[in-house]
Design a protein around this motif. Sequence first.
Motif, PDB file in Angstrom:
ATOM      1  N   LEU A   1       0.832  -1.204   0.000  1.00 15.31           N
ATOM      2  CA  LEU A   1       0.000   0.000   0.000  1.00 15.31           C
ATOM      3  C   LEU A   1       0.866   1.254   0.000  1.00 15.31           C
ATOM      4  O   LEU A   1       0.570   2.229  -0.698  1.00 15.31           O
ATOM      5  N   ALA A   2       1.968   1.244   0.791  1.00 14.70           N
ATOM      6  CA  ALA A   2       2.866   2.393   0.827  1.00 14.70           C
ATOM      7  C   ALA A   2       3.459   2.648  -0.556  1.00 14.70           C
ATOM      8  O   ALA A   2       3.464   3.778  -1.051  1.00 14.70           O
ATOM      9  N   GLY A   3       3.967   1.578  -1.194  1.00 16.65           N
ATOM     10  CA  GLY A   3       4.548   1.727  -2.523  1.00 16.65           C
ATOM     11  C   GLY A   3       3.524   2.170  -3.555  1.00 16.65           C
ATOM     12  O   GLY A   3       3.807   3.026  -4.404  1.00 16.65           O
TER      13      GLY A   3
ATOM     14  N   ARG B   1      12.950   2.731  -0.957  1.00 15.78           N
ATOM     15  CA  ARG B   1      13.161   2.147   0.378  1.00 15.78           C
ATOM     16  C   ARG B   1      12.123   1.070   0.707  1.00 15.78           C
ATOM     17  O   ARG B   1      12.435   0.109   1.401  1.00 15.78           O
ATOM     18  N   THR B   2      10.900   1.235   0.211  1.00 13.48           N
ATOM     19  CA  THR B   2       9.878   0.220   0.526  1.00 13.48           C
ATOM     20  C   THR B   2      10.188  -1.114  -0.134  1.00 13.48           C
ATOM     21  O   THR B   2       9.811  -2.168   0.368  1.00 13.48           O
ATOM     22  N   GLY B   3      10.866  -1.067  -1.280  1.00 13.17           N
ATOM     23  CA  GLY B   3      11.154  -2.321  -1.989  1.00 13.17           C
ATOM     24  C   GLY B   3       9.940  -2.919  -2.672  1.00 13.17           C
ATOM     25  O   GLY B   3       9.929  -4.107  -2.985  1.00 13.17           O
ATOM     26  N   SER B   4       8.894  -2.118  -2.920  1.00  8.29           N
ATOM     27  CA  SER B   4       7.683  -2.629  -3.570  1.00  8.29           C
ATOM     28  C   SER B   4       7.905  -2.696  -5.073  1.00  8.29           C
ATOM     29  O   SER B   4       7.828  -1.690  -5.780  1.00  8.29           O
ATOM     30  N   ARG B   5       8.191  -3.898  -5.575  1.00  2.93           N
ATOM     31  CA  ARG B   5       8.464  -4.054  -7.003  1.00  2.93           C
ATOM     32  C   ARG B   5       7.220  -3.789  -7.845  1.00  2.93           C
ATOM     33  O   ARG B   5       7.314  -3.278  -8.965  1.00  2.93           O
ATOM     34  N   ALA B   6       6.043  -4.114  -7.328  1.00  7.02           N
ATOM     35  CA  ALA B   6       4.805  -3.839  -8.059  1.00  7.02           C
ATOM     36  C   ALA B   6       4.652  -2.338  -8.296  1.00  7.02           C
ATOM     37  O   ALA B   6       4.266  -1.895  -9.380  1.00  7.02           O
TER      38      ALA B   6
ATOM     39  N   ALA C   1      -4.324  17.107 -18.733  1.00  3.02           N
ATOM     40  CA  ALA C   1      -4.883  16.473 -17.538  1.00  3.02           C
ATOM     41  C   ALA C   1      -5.313  15.041 -17.836  1.00  3.02           C
ATOM     42  O   ALA C   1      -5.105  14.125 -17.024  1.00  3.02           O
ATOM     43  N   ALA C   2      -5.905  14.825 -19.020  1.00  2.87           N
ATOM     44  CA  ALA C   2      -6.331  13.478 -19.408  1.00  2.87           C
ATOM     45  C   ALA C   2      -5.136  12.539 -19.539  1.00  2.87           C
ATOM     46  O   ALA C   2      -5.222  11.353 -19.205  1.00  2.87           O
ATOM     47  N   ILE C   3      -3.997  13.065 -20.050  1.00  4.54           N
ATOM     48  CA  ILE C   3      -2.791  12.234 -20.157  1.00  4.54           C
ATOM     49  C   ILE C   3      -2.334  11.776 -18.773  1.00  4.54           C
ATOM     50  O   ILE C   3      -2.013  10.603 -18.552  1.00  4.54           O
ATOM     51  N   THR C   4      -2.303  12.715 -17.816  1.00  5.47           N
ATOM     52  CA  THR C   4      -1.901  12.368 -16.443  1.00  5.47           C
ATOM     53  C   THR C   4      -2.843  11.336 -15.841  1.00  5.47           C
ATOM     54  O   THR C   4      -2.406  10.335 -15.254  1.00  5.47           O
ATOM     55  N   LEU C   5      -4.144  11.560 -15.988  1.00 12.26           N
ATOM     56  CA  LEU C   5      -5.114  10.649 -15.386  1.00 12.26           C
ATOM     57  C   LEU C   5      -5.085   9.278 -16.061  1.00 12.26           C
ATOM     58  O   LEU C   5      -5.254   8.250 -15.396  1.00 12.26           O
ATOM     59  N   TRP C   6      -4.879   9.250 -17.389  1.00 10.27           N
ATOM     60  CA  TRP C   6      -4.798   7.946 -18.052  1.00 10.27           C
ATOM     61  C   TRP C   6      -3.536   7.198 -17.624  1.00 10.27           C
ATOM     62  O   TRP C   6      -3.565   5.973 -17.462  1.00 10.27           O
ATOM     63  N   SER C   7      -2.437   7.917 -17.407  1.00 11.30           N
ATOM     64  CA  SER C   7      -1.204   7.290 -16.913  1.00 11.30           C
ATOM     65  C   SER C   7      -1.425   6.722 -15.513  1.00 11.30           C
ATOM     66  O   SER C   7      -0.971   5.611 -15.195  1.00 11.30           O
ATOM     67  N   ALA C   8      -2.137   7.486 -14.660  1.00 11.22           N
ATOM     68  CA  ALA C   8      -2.462   6.987 -13.320  1.00 11.22           C
ATOM     69  C   ALA C   8      -3.411   5.796 -13.408  1.00 11.22           C
ATOM     70  O   ALA C   8      -3.287   4.834 -12.635  1.00 11.22           O
ATOM     71  N   TRP C   9      -4.373   5.852 -14.347  1.00 13.34           N
ATOM     72  CA  TRP C   9      -5.294   4.730 -14.551  1.00 13.34           C
ATOM     73  C   TRP C   9      -4.528   3.472 -14.946  1.00 13.34           C
ATOM     74  O   TRP C   9      -4.803   2.376 -14.447  1.00 13.34           O
ATOM     75  N   LEU C  10      -3.537   3.620 -15.842  1.00 16.63           N
ATOM     76  CA  LEU C  10      -2.728   2.474 -16.265  1.00 16.63           C
ATOM     77  C   LEU C  10      -1.921   1.919 -15.095  1.00 16.63           C
ATOM     78  O   LEU C  10      -1.817   0.701 -14.923  1.00 16.63           O
ATOM     79  N   ALA C  11      -1.364   2.810 -14.267  1.00 10.56           N
ATOM     80  CA  ALA C  11      -0.600   2.357 -13.093  1.00 10.56           C
ATOM     81  C   ALA C  11      -1.496   1.591 -12.126  1.00 10.56           C
ATOM     82  O   ALA C  11      -1.095   0.558 -11.571  1.00 10.56           O
ATOM     83  N   LEU C  12      -2.716   2.087 -11.909  1.00  8.44           N
ATOM     84  CA  LEU C  12      -3.663   1.380 -11.043  1.00  8.44           C
ATOM     85  C   LEU C  12      -4.013   0.014 -11.618  1.00  8.44           C
ATOM     86  O   LEU C  12      -4.150  -0.969 -10.877  1.00  8.44           O
ATOM     87  N   LEU C  13      -4.147  -0.053 -12.940  1.00  7.87           N
ATOM     88  CA  LEU C  13      -4.457  -1.328 -13.584  1.00  7.87           C
ATOM     89  C   LEU C  13      -3.322  -2.325 -13.372  1.00  7.87           C
ATOM     90  O   LEU C  13      -3.566  -3.506 -13.084  1.00  7.87           O
ATOM     91  N   VAL C  14      -2.079  -1.863 -13.502  1.00  6.79           N
ATOM     92  CA  VAL C  14      -0.917  -2.733 -13.259  1.00  6.79           C
ATOM     93  C   VAL C  14      -0.899  -3.195 -11.808  1.00  6.79           C
ATOM     94  O   VAL C  14      -0.688  -4.378 -11.514  1.00  6.79           O
ATOM     95  N   LEU C  15      -1.138  -2.267 -10.892  1.00  5.75           N
ATOM     96  CA  LEU C  15      -1.142  -2.615  -9.468  1.00  5.75           C
ATOM     97  C   LEU C  15      -2.244  -3.614  -9.135  1.00  5.75           C
ATOM     98  O   LEU C  15      -2.065  -4.485  -8.274  1.00  5.75           O
ATOM     99  N   SER C  16      -3.387  -3.484  -9.817  1.00  2.55           N
ATOM    100  CA  SER C  16      -4.515  -4.371  -9.514  1.00  2.55           C
ATOM    101  C   SER C  16      -4.219  -5.831  -9.846  1.00  2.55           C
ATOM    102  O   SER C  16      -4.906  -6.728  -9.369  1.00  2.55           O
ATOM    103  N   LEU C  17      -3.185  -6.064 -10.671  1.00  3.65           N
ATOM    104  CA  LEU C  17      -2.833  -7.438 -11.034  1.00  3.65           C
ATOM    105  C   LEU C  17      -2.050  -8.136  -9.931  1.00  3.65           C
ATOM    106  O   LEU C  17      -1.988  -9.373  -9.901  1.00  3.65           O
ATOM    107  N   VAL C  18      -1.436  -7.368  -9.023  1.00  2.12           N
ATOM    108  CA  VAL C  18      -0.610  -7.985  -7.971  1.00  2.12           C
ATOM    109  C   VAL C  18      -0.935  -7.465  -6.573  1.00  2.12           C
ATOM    110  O   VAL C  18      -0.412  -7.975  -5.577  1.00  2.12           O
TER     111      VAL C  18
END
Length: 730
Positions: free
Chosen positions: A150-152, A190-195, A356-373
């Motif tokens: 969660l921290a990472g 420092r957290t070492g969160s590879r995801a 703004a849409a570019i930033t939010l879509w990039s964050a959306w993609l990061a959330l999608l990657v995180l949701s896999l692990v």
Amino acid sequence: MTKQLYWIFLGLLPIVYIPWGGNPQLPRLFVVTLAITIGLGIILFKLYHSERLAFGWQSWLWIAFLVALGISCIYADDAVAAAQRFFLWLVLALLHATSLLDSPKAWNNFTFLFVATAALAACWGILQSFNPIYINTYPAFVSTFGNINLAGSCMAIALILATFPNHTSSRTLFWTKWVLSAILVIYLVRTGSRAAWIAVAAGFCAFGTIRMFQWKKLAWSKILKYTGLVLGILSLAIFQSDTRSKFIERWQELFHWQQGSVLVRYKIWNSTCMMIAQHPFGVGLGQFSHSFYKYRDPLEYKVSQGRVVDHPHNSWLLILAEAGWLAFVLFLALVGYIGIALLQKIRAPDIWTSQAAITLWSAWLALLVLSLVTEPWLNLETGILLPLMSSWVAYSDKLRCMQINKTLRMIVTTSICFLVIWLWAKMLCPWIADIYFDLGQQKLKAHHYSKAEQYLANAVAWHPHSLYQLELGRSLWVQKKYVEAVPVFQKTIANGPELEAAYIDLGLALSLDNRHSEAIAIWRKAQAYFPASTLIYQNLVELLLHLKEGNWALDYLFRWQQHYPNIVHEPSYQIQLGRAHEACKDAKAAMLCYIKAKELNPNDANASLYLGRLMQKSEFWDSALTHFQEAVRLGNAEERMFAYCGVATILEHEGQQKLAITHYLKARQACPEHYLPCLYLAQVALEYQQNEFALKYLQEAKKLGFRDWDCLDYSLQKLTRSALYQNFIK
């Protein structure tokens, strides 16, 4: 003013894990309840000032998804866990409904405050990381997040949101974001969160790629400038040797998939898929941990050291496992719709909206990657981005309006008021329970067991949490109230069947209450759920050896060895194996096991003790005396007590009664809380025909907790055959 306070409230979410009392989940529960209350309040305000409500596709998908989750709550065995999970999704849906993103300034304020508070939490996390506390070998330097993933994840999302375009061209704000980003990167490493590393890399790659394609001509000066800044921040993060080595070590672990967290995730996903195959409609919302233990892979159990699995480290598998295919398809449609809508807004003619849409879509993609692990949707700190994105893309869409008459308004208003009252009542119960729980634990540590029992009983009364019941049962167990402890442990298992400790403690309470067959039955049942549990094997074998069931004990010892082949190199295992052979009347095999244990650890007093007993049974008196004396030299208080008793029995055999009594008294002095010296002293008193002293020592042994009068050692046969003893146990 209300809207501004609401946005400030949302921006402060990265620091909601500040622990209040002993439970860091309580502030989060408070924030969730407060978020729902504020959201419902805003909806009420809109109902009173408008006769129409606007709905878009996102709103209908949110409502349909909540309905699917509500259906899965109906067949959930643990209603409390189901309600808590549903509240998390409910607050996200309400955030979508109440986020009136009608001005760019609102998003600017939110993103800056979110990044700033995440960096503030990261500062404390960085300080903790240099002197971490380890819990089950798991580093807990995670600031106020309570969880490394969660921290990472929060750092990764905050880093991407730091690129959100400023509504005003302020250079101070621009450089402040860079400083905050440097702090976020340092803590992320420092957290070492590879995801989180992979997610932030995916987000920035998408961000950079889209931005470059937007430029009519590649601005090499900008690319070099930003690349230099990024490398500078990364050099700050990995400049220190400890951080650099940790970074490299964590990446190297990804290529060793047969061990560590990569193997754990693979095994958990495989077991979760088996659960989904058998429960296509889900096991019930919030019930994952209560069902997963039935499908758990023994290898994953060993690698993760038997920790309770609360989630499958994959958001999509969690929804599938708990709520079934309907909820999964609806949520997939919702997330997909938001992603497609953001991509479409990148082409907007307005520059600010496009960036703004570019930033939010990039964050959306990061959330999608995180949701896999991980579970980014089920944590407010990261999950809030989904409903806020859905509201942002809905702002310029054509929305359908629904007419609201007075009757419907009254029904909705009344329902919302009752819901708010019920939510706060439910929130206060676990809060009060946790206060009692903390007080009970403090009293347990101070050995004030009766007071601890009262506090823990109050905690269970306010909130029947399985962990509270487990500690209540242990407080009763410590006070030797085994009859009362048994039903408490049984309730604990009913509420939390995934808690291995509850099965172990229930078996111990039953065995100490001389209900040996019931103890064996409960441990065998637990063994079916936790086949690789060393504690269950150890306790089961110990009870069987106590009951002189040598063949049965040998069978379980060999099964134990199949799960853990290297356990043959453990002295304690060799000693238990020797005792099992001894119970089967195979003295030669027993001696080889004890000698093996001694070879593995020459300073093991327990091995010397059992060798001495075996030599004593075989009437090799000198050898037995040597081993007992070595146990006296090497052992702890209890081992010295047993060794002194062994020496005393040999002295008795040699006719040195007075010297034997001296050693029995030494044994009692070495471990005054143990009953065995009292039994031997009672036997000596009988030999001297001092029945009054013999009775006194028997009563003292009973007072010290001895109950199993029918299973005394062969060396106490003179005592057990006496009329005094037979009358005493009647």
